[in-house]
Design a protein around this motif. Structure first.
Motif, mmCIF file in Angstrom:
data_model
loop_
_atom_site.group_PDB
_atom_site.id
_atom_site.type_symbol
_atom_site.label_atom_id
_atom_site.label_comp_id
_atom_site.label_asym_id
_atom_site.label_seq_id
_atom_site.Cartn_x
_atom_site.Cartn_y
_atom_site.Cartn_z
ATOM 1 N N GLY A 31 0.786 -1.218 0.000
ATOM 2 C CA GLY A 31 0.000 0.000 0.000
ATOM 3 C C GLY A 31 0.821 1.271 0.000
ATOM 4 N N ARG A 32 2.140 1.150 0.146
ATOM 5 C CA ARG A 32 2.994 2.335 0.152
ATOM 6 C C ARG A 32 3.443 2.687 -1.257
ATOM 7 N NH1 ARG A 32 6.850 1.184 5.503
ATOM 8 N NH2 ARG A 32 5.127 1.342 7.021
ATOM 9 N N PRO A 33 3.697 3.967 -1.519
ATOM 10 C CA PRO A 33 4.177 4.356 -2.845
ATOM 11 C C PRO A 33 5.560 3.781 -3.112
ATOM 12 C CG PRO A 33 4.302 6.203 -1.316
ATOM 13 C CD PRO A 33 3.539 5.128 -0.611
ATOM 14 N N VAL A 34 5.858 3.591 -4.384
ATOM 15 C CA VAL A 34 7.163 3.049 -4.785
ATOM 16 C C VAL A 34 8.260 4.020 -4.367
ATOM 17 C CG1 VAL A 34 8.598 2.424 -6.759
ATOM 18 C CG2 VAL A 34 6.191 1.746 -6.705
ATOM 19 N N SER A 68 1.445 -2.037 -5.861
ATOM 20 C CA SER A 68 1.751 -1.812 -4.448
ATOM 21 C C SER A 68 0.739 -2.451 -3.513
ATOM 22 C CB SER A 68 1.832 -0.310 -4.158
ATOM 23 O OG SER A 68 0.585 0.314 -4.417
ATOM 24 N N GLN A 69 -0.337 -3.037 -4.055
ATOM 25 C CA GLN A 69 -1.326 -3.706 -3.222
ATOM 26 C C GLN A 69 -1.236 -5.225 -3.303
ATOM 27 O OE1 GLN A 69 -2.319 -1.642 -5.783
ATOM 28 N NE2 GLN A 69 -2.550 0.282 -4.641
ATOM 29 N N ASP A 140 9.722 -3.578 4.256
ATOM 30 C CA ASP A 140 9.120 -2.349 4.777
ATOM 31 C C ASP A 140 8.811 -1.349 3.662
ATOM 32 O OD1 ASP A 140 8.335 -0.910 7.226
ATOM 33 O OD2 ASP A 140 9.892 0.506 6.632
ATOM 34 N N SER A 141 9.470 -1.504 2.507
ATOM 35 C CA SER A 141 9.365 -0.504 1.436
ATOM 36 C C SER A 141 8.499 -0.942 0.262
ATOM 37 C CB SER A 141 10.770 -0.163 0.906
ATOM 38 O OG SER A 141 11.612 0.286 1.945
ATOM 39 N N TYR A 142 8.335 -2.253 0.079
ATOM 40 C CA TYR A 142 7.617 -2.779 -1.079
ATOM 41 C C TYR A 142 6.588 -3.809 -0.614
ATOM 42 C CZ TYR A 142 11.534 -0.722 -3.621
ATOM 43 O OH TYR A 142 12.469 0.145 -4.105
#
Length: 319
Positions: A31-34, A68-69, A140-142
């Motif tokens: 759910g986080r932006p790339v 991202s989902q 944590d990032s992807y």
């Protein structure tokens, strides 16, 4: 984005995710932006993290299909001694959509272009810790499926892959391991206590590898594991017992011998490809950085991809 909306988006993407099996786990990065300027399907980019007080870098390729989902598989690809992350990307081809359409490909960079499983590597650097810190950062990032993280590597990088497989913490995080022309130094791998008995192992080696000989020997005044012994040791750890556990078959008109073991009801959980007329080379049907004038009869990369696809990390309820 709420967890409900992430899961709804995930369910709508099951056709895509189904290519790597049913995925139920969500990493914190979902759910986080790339991060940075990464573009799905674009060129790989270099990033830096802190590990054990040092700046460590890696290259990352996002596949065109990345959302991202939707939890995504991850492949770590470690370069050989004297090479770098970009050269490993070119060699292994995990960023080539022809071979990899759905997994994030990560190419870590070793200090001084080497890894701790090289006898001449700096003694104060832990690449196992770097790999662990890197996975924490990536999750944590992807949007990553934690049950589908995999490791491959060439030569010295393959030796690190072998050490990761023997580490109880890393073996609980990485689902399967596929080293190529790997250098397994007996005194640098350390004790092998993977902490689970179903670790998928796939290794490729050439008959004429005079850098890391198939039958083992000495290099840098250090003994190397013979590859047949290394594979059999893994078959024993994985519970492959009995006269019918190991099967060796010729492939490609006998140019390749594939040995595989059936362990705990799982077919070919341990396998090795021994290729005649091949040196210290990542097998490819086209010239590559290892073999600029010739080629062999098969590509290792799609075989590795299929092996990874077949071996997700077992969830606790499945053990």
């Amino acid at each position: 984005m709420t967890m409900l909306s992430i899961k709804s988006a995930f369910l709508s993407g099951l056709t895509l995710a189904g290519l790597y099996g049913f995925i139920s786990d969500l990493s914190p990065g979902c759910g986080r932006p790339v991060p940075g300027n990464s573009v799905p399907g674009g060129q790989s980019l270099t990033f830096v993290i802190l590990s054990d007080g040092r700046e460590r870098s890696y290259n990352l390729y996002l596949p065109q299909a990345y959302k991202s989902q939707i939890p995504t598989s991850v492949i770590l690809s470690f370069h050989g001694q004297g090479r770098d992350a970009k050269e490993q990307e070119i060699l292994s081809q995990f960023s080539d959509p022809l071979f990899n359409r759905y997994a994030i490909a990560i190419y870590p960079q070793g200090i001084n272009n080497t890894w701790e499983t090289n006898p001449h590597a700096p003694s104060d650097i832990s690449d196992v810790q770097f790999t662990s810190d890197l996975l924490d950062h990536i999750l944590d990032s992807y949007c990553v499926d934690p049950t589908r993280i995999y490791a491959s590597g060439k030569s010295n990088g393959g030796g690190l892959v072998g050490k990761l497989a023997c580490d109880s913490t890393m073996a609980s995080r990485i689902a399967a391991f596929a080293p190529v022309a790997a250098a397994f130094y007996k005194n640098l791998i350390g004790e092998c206590n993977p902490g689970r008995a179903d670790i998928p192992i796939l290794e490729f080696h050439g008959q004429y590898d005079d850098v890391i000989p198939y039958e083992g020997g000495m290099r840098h005044n250090q003994p190397l594991f013979p590859i047949p012994v290394w594979l059999q040791d893994w078959a024993s750890r994985d519970g492959c017992e009995g006269s019918m556990a190991n099967v060796t078959v010729p492939l490609y008109d006998g140019v390749v011998k594939r040995s595989s073991w059936k362990c705990s009801g799982k077919t070919a959980i341990v396998a090795g490809y021994y290729t005649h007329d091949l040196g210290h080379t990542w097998p490819s049907t086209a010239p590559n950085l290892d073999n600029k004038t010739g080629h062999t009869v098969y590509n290792a990369t799609p075989i590795i991809m299929e092996f990874f696809k077949s071996h997700p990390l077992s969830r606790p309820e499945e053990l």
